[in-house]
Design a protein around this motif. Structure first.
Motif, PDB file in Angstrom:
ATOM      1  N   LEU A 137       0.855  -1.182   0.000  1.00 17.27           N
ATOM      2  CA  LEU A 137       0.000   0.000   0.000  1.00 17.27           C
ATOM      3  C   LEU A 137       0.890   1.231   0.000  1.00 17.27           C
ATOM      4  N   LYS A 151      -9.040   1.551   1.148  1.00 18.51           N
ATOM      5  CA  LYS A 151      -7.930   0.959   0.401  1.00 18.51           C
ATOM      6  C   LYS A 151      -7.415  -0.302   1.088  1.00 18.51           C
ATOM      7  N   GLU A 155      -9.845  -3.158   0.519  1.00 16.19           N
ATOM      8  CA  GLU A 155      -9.768  -3.635  -0.861  1.00 16.19           C
ATOM      9  C   GLU A 155      -8.563  -4.543  -1.085  1.00 16.19           C
ATOM     10  N   THR A 156      -7.505  -4.310  -0.299  1.00 16.25           N
ATOM     11  CA  THR A 156      -6.219  -4.968  -0.553  1.00 16.25           C
ATOM     12  C   THR A 156      -5.993  -6.221   0.280  1.00 16.25           C
TER      13      THR A 156
END
Length: 326
Positions: free
Chosen positions: A248, A318, A321-322
């Motif tokens: 990230l 984020k 999502e990851t």
């Protein structure tokens, strides 16, 4: 090892449905907020509600207290508030020549701390003791608080005049930070049309007792959570501290990640979410749904993130999502 149930008792589902039904008699819309309130109540944890004035935050709290046959009190936080206004004080009795304790509004089941981010530091410190230790010291005596004891604190957005951010140590004690948004057009029209009934006093009734809430709390602890989901929770929280581990690219946006308390609260809240949905087991969807409310007030962003227009909800999105489910 904690015993884990296979099927939910029918009575637990009936209680939760009855609470939701009674709340809907008074509160139009705001389903997410109402669900989060019930989750906090089941887990016996505190909730921070953020939103502009006029969004029925006070009405939600008083209605919830009526429905579960609990005591509630409200205190308006102002810059001139004193700790004794919250916790109580020692009063001198001239006739007996001795002091006695007069308990403050904190001695209740559900405490509405209205506009909590307008109060001075000493009042925040007194509230912090009550929230964390679930006890209050008045003079030389220490008094335990009620069970359940739940602080529902409301705050205006910090950009408004006369407000300032709460200390990180206090914010971390809130299980959830829930954003209260404006109603949509149809909801606002329903609010307008229902004002006459609400002004007369809504016909809500107690549908359960405090003992029922304690039983739901015990039931929540026994819901099944797969060990892989426990690892998933840890990975989500770890990613707020070390985003580079999952490639990230916003490590420069995060000053401090979530504390270990976030992992505990995320696990409890996910179990309560499963219970609210009538399941005896936790799914990844439960964790993803409640994660923003558990994490948004525990991640401290850098000035660079603010300059880029990024907030904590963007960071959490984020991460979710990851991070894969292990």
């Amino acid at each position: 090892m904690t015993h884990q149930i296979q099927n939910l008792p029918e009575s637990s589902t009936q209680i939760l449905e009855a609470i939701q039904r009674e709340m809907s008699k008074v509160i139009v819309g705001q389903k997410t907020v109402l669900d989060r309130m019930i989750i906090g109540l089941i887990c016996n944890q505190h909730i921070l509600l953020e939103g502009v004035p006029g969004l029925a935050k006070t009405l939600i709290v008083s209605t919830l207290a009526q429905i579960i046959a609990a005591e509630s009190s409200r205190i308006q936080f102002t810059p001139d508030l004193l700790p004794a206004d919250l916790t109580g004080t020692m009063i001198y009795n001239p006739g007996k020549g001795e002091f006695y304790s007069r308990k403050g509004p904190v001695f209740t089941n559900i405490l509405l701390a209205d506009e909590v981010n307008r109060a001075p530091a000493k009042v925040q410190s007194a509230l912090l003791e009550a929230m964390q230790e679930r006890q209050v010291t008045i003079g030389d005596e220490t008094f335990p608080l009620e069970d359940p004891f739940m602080v529902l604190a409301t705050q205006n957005p910090v950009e408004q005049e006369g407000t300032y951010p709460l200390p990180e140590a206090q914010v971390d004690r809130f299980m959830l930070k829930v954003l209260v948004n404006y109603p949509d057009r149809s909801e606002e029209l329903s609010i307008l049309r229902s004002r006459k009934n609400i002004s007369k006093g809504a016909a809500v009734q107690a549908v359960c007792s405090i003992e029922d809430i304690k039983a739901l709390r015990q039931l929540t602890d026994e819901l099944h959570m797969d060990s892989r989901l426990e690892e998933y929770i840890i990975d989500i929280v770890q990613a707020t501290r070390y985003p580079g581990k999952w490639n990230l690219d916003f490590a420069n946006f995060i000053q401090f990640g979530a504390s270990p308390r976030a992992s505990i609260f995320l696990s409890q809240a996910a179990r309560a979410m499963a219970l609210l949905k009538g399941r005896s087991y936790v799914t990844p969807g439960d964790i993803k749904e409640i994660a923003p409310d558990v994490l948004r007030h525990r991640i401290i962003l850098t000035y660079e993130a603010e300059a880029e227009g990024r907030d904590t909800d963007w960071v959490i999105g984020k991460i979710l999502e990851t991070i894969p489910v292990v």
